[in-house]
Design a protein around this motif. Structure first.
Motif, PDB file in Angstrom:
ATOM      1  N   ARG A  87       9.417  -4.286  -1.442  1.00 10.87           N
ATOM      2  CA  ARG A  87       8.092  -4.550  -1.062  1.00 10.87           C
ATOM      3  C   ARG A  87       7.532  -5.613  -1.751  1.00 10.87           C
ATOM      4  N   HIS A 117       9.435  -7.003   7.803  1.00  7.21           N
ATOM      5  CA  HIS A 117       8.856  -5.497   7.679  1.00  7.21           C
ATOM      6  C   HIS A 117      10.110  -4.955   6.410  1.00  7.21           C
ATOM      7  N   ASP A 120       8.063   1.565   3.390  1.00  4.77           N
ATOM      8  CA  ASP A 120       7.137   1.947   2.309  1.00  4.77           C
ATOM      9  C   ASP A 120       7.605   3.060   1.259  1.00  4.77           C
TER      10      ASP A 120
HETATM   11 MG    MG Z   1       4.326  -0.578   6.523  1.00  5.43          MG
END
Ligand code: MG
Ligand code: DAT
Length: 151
Positions: A87, A117, A120
């Motif tokens: 991320r 993408h 998370d």
């Molecule tokens: Mg997301």
């Protein structure tokens, strides 16, 4: 920290713009291990499953049509702390807010075209990875992407 697995997907604009290698390279150079890779034309129902937490959002229909608009490159990456680290490498959702040096900060402009993408959480990583890798649906009859190897 634990060895984890995360789901990374190069979105249709990233594939069309020829940025797949650049993005893979960043995860490789960081030191993560590629454990799955698939070029995939995501059917609508699987796109909706992937983004099910966003179903109530006003942008959901646009998001689904974007993600199903062309082939995506689906990957599983393994490593210590890979979920949060990926991320960070990806950067903020809105590429205008993503720091230079991140994938979105360097390669994208619009939130609706943010090229990649990344899961998370470890639980979402596990949930998302199986979507393309367990799909055996042959969509070559639906979309004319015959120069790609799909499913
Ligand atoms: Mg997301
Ligand atoms: P991320 O992809 O950074 O995890 P998210 O899970 O909140 O972001 O949203 C998933 C995707 O949906 C995001 O990459 C782009 C799109 N999206 C999010 N917020 C949006 C908004 N306000 N308008 C349009 N698209 C949006």
């Amino acid at each position: 920290e634990d060895v984890e697995e995360t789901y990374i997907m190069v979105k249709p604009d990233g594939v069309q713009r020829g940025l797949v290698g650049e993005m893979i390279s960043r995860f490789e150079k960081k030191g993560f291990k590629l454990t799955g890779l698939k070029l995939f034309q995501c059917p609508q129902e699987l796109a909706e499953e992937h983004y099910k937490d966003l179903k109530s959002k006003s942008f959901f229909p646009k998001l689904i049509s974007y993600i199903t608009s062309g082939p995506v490159v689906c990957m599983a990456w393994e490593g210590v702390g890979v979920v949060a680290s990926a991320r960070k490498l990806i950067g903020a959702t809105n590429p205008l807010q993503a720091e230079p040096g991140t994938i979105r900060g360097d390669l994208a402009v619009q939130t609706g075209r943010n090229v990649i993408h990344g899961s998370d959480s470890p639980d979402n990583g596990k949930r998302e990875i199986v979507i393309p890798f367990l799909c055996n649906k042959n969509i070559l009859s639906v979309y004319d992407y015959s120069r790609f190897l799909i499913c």
